[in-house]
Scaffold this active site. Structure first.
Site, short mmCIF file in Angstrom:
data_model
loop_
_atom_site.label_atom_id
_atom_site.label_comp_id
_atom_site.label_asym_id
_atom_site.label_seq_id
_atom_site.Cartn_x
_atom_site.Cartn_y
_atom_site.Cartn_z
N TRP A 289 -17.43 41.32 69.43
CA TRP A 289 -18.80 41.46 69.95
C TRP A 289 -19.42 40.10 70.24
O TRP A 289 -20.11 39.92 71.25
CB TRP A 289 -19.66 42.28 69.00
CG TRP A 289 -19.17 43.69 68.85
CD1 TRP A 289 -18.74 44.30 67.71
CD2 TRP A 289 -19.05 44.68 69.90
NE1 TRP A 289 -18.37 45.59 67.99
CE2 TRP A 289 -18.55 45.85 69.31
CE3 TRP A 289 -19.32 44.68 71.27
CZ2 TRP A 289 -18.30 47.02 70.04
CZ3 TRP A 289 -19.08 45.83 72.00
CH2 TRP A 289 -18.58 46.98 71.39
N ASP B 212 -27.12 39.25 66.40
CA ASP B 212 -26.78 40.65 66.61
C ASP B 212 -26.57 41.25 65.21
O ASP B 212 -25.65 40.85 64.50
CB ASP B 212 -25.47 40.72 67.43
CG ASP B 212 -24.97 42.15 67.64
OD1 ASP B 212 -25.57 43.10 67.08
OD2 ASP B 212 -23.97 42.31 68.37
N LYS C 36 -25.14 52.38 64.68
CA LYS C 36 -24.24 52.10 63.56
C LYS C 36 -24.93 52.49 62.25
O LYS C 36 -24.44 53.32 61.51
CB LYS C 36 -23.84 50.62 63.54
CG LYS C 36 -23.29 50.09 64.86
CD LYS C 36 -21.91 50.61 65.17
CE LYS C 36 -21.46 50.40 66.61
NZ LYS C 36 -21.48 49.06 67.16
#
Ligand code: PLP
Length: 360
Positions: free
Chosen positions: A101, A171, A195
């Site tokens: 990511w 993030d 998530k």
């Protein structure tokens, strides 16, 4: 109705209480005679939903008054572009690449300016967090970027990088609300909610007010400009109203459970059950260095692809689902977010012990 223990990395389990409440309100939210999915985002009922969601998140995270909370769409991946577009005043940014990511965010940002990969753990399949105490931070960097918890590899920053005074952007898609965060350490925090919070389709951006300006890169789409979203209180266009409503319920649920200090305590206890077993097992072992282990995502392997596959198959049949690891790591991964009950992890470990005995 049989609910499974869902160890998916995302979208993932939601608290049963929240799902039940939402089910009850599906046809008639609070006497409005309609469900939240059918409701105008300009209605009084929805105004109350989004305002209390924001307030509850502020309460949970202790978000200082000089930070704005934005509810946006486009997934966490959209922020990979929005961040440089809004924050790259000098067109320079430093990225710490600790997983897929972070790497994607880095590659996207490279389209907009000079991006420096100032640290990476790719040499060892992202199985650790590099030492970030004295990195070559660029003098003219607009920000330093991290992915706080690496969902795929199961590592997390236990200590924030020394940014030498530069803005820190994070993030936190896969560990938000798992433990307290000192928001003031960051210029911007964002997370896709699917998530650890709610249903896919909502991204929350927590951004220091002075970073919200009209001075964005030329060509920045109106929708991606934080000022557009901030000026309109996240209602510039039709938001994901239902998603925000569920997130709001999860925020309330977490407050009721005792807030983020309490979540940290529960999450540490939960993760310890699994890590202690992995450390003592003759068959299973964790794939990342101990100091950098995530509380949320726990990858592990047997050392044999065949046994891994057998384990995933038998676990699924026993009601422990989505344990297959990410294709780049192989093996297994148990994601044990806030909504995974402790007994889910206890029972998984029992099952692993039995599998180990049967396959010795
Ligand atoms: C899942 C994930 C993303 C991507 O989220 P999308 O909403 O699918 O774009 C980004 N960062 C992290 C840390 C993630 O876990």
């Amino acid at each position: 109705m049989a609910r499974v223990y869902n160890f998916s990395a995302g979208p993932s389990m939601l608290p049963v209480e929240v799902l039940k409440e939402a089910a009850e309100e599906m046809l008639d939210y609070n006497g409005t005679g309609m469900g939240v999915m059918e409701m105008s985002h300009r209605s009084k009922a929805f105004a109350e939903i989004i305002e209390s969601a924001e307030q509850d998140l502020r309460d949970l995270m202790n978000i200082p008054d000089n930070y704005k909370v934005l509810f946006v769409q486009g997934g966490a991946s959209q922020q990979f572009a929005a961040i440089p577009m809004n924050l790259m005043k000098n067109r320079v940014a430093d990225y710490i690449v600790t997983g897929q990511w972070a790497k994607k965010a880095y590659e996207e940002a490279c389209k907009y300016g000079k991006c420096n990969k100032i640290a990476s753990s790719e040499d060892k399949t992202f199985s650790y967090i590099p030492d970030c105490s004295d990195l070559p931070i660029s003098d003219d960097a607009d920000y330093v970027y991290i992915c706080h918890n690496n969902t795929i590899y199961g590592t997390t920053f236990k200590k924030l990088p020394n940014t030498k005074g530069k803005l820190l952007v994070a993030d936190m898609s896969s560990d938000i609300l798992s433990q307290p965060v000192n928001v003031s350490d960051y210029g911007l925090i964002y997370f896709g909610v699917q998530k650890n919070v709610g249903p896919a389709g909502v991204v929350v951006v927590i951004i220091r007010e002075d970073l919200i300006t009209d001075d964005v890169l030329e060509g920045t789409p109106t929708m991606l400009k934080y000022k557009t979203q901030a000026d309109a209180a996240s209602l510039y266009n039709t938001p994901n109203a239902y998603g925000i409503y569920i997130c709001g319920k999860v925020f309330k649920h977490l407050k009721k459970l005792g807030g983020l200090e309490k979540m940290k305590e529960i999450n540490e206890k939960k993760a310890k059950i699994l890590y202690d077993f992995l450390d003592s097992s003759k068959l299973f072992k964790g794939t990342v260095v101990k100091e950098d282990r995530s509380l949320m995502n726990v990858p592990f392997v047997t050392g044999s692809d065949e046994l891994d596959a057998k384990f995933v198959k038998e676990a699924t049949e026993a009601g422990f689902v989505n344990l297959k690891g990410h294709r780049s790591v192989g093996g297994m991964r148990a994601s044990i977010y806030n909504a995974m009950p402790i007994e889910g992890v206890e029972k998984l470990v029992e099952f692993m012990k039995k599998f180990e005995a049967d396959n010795a």
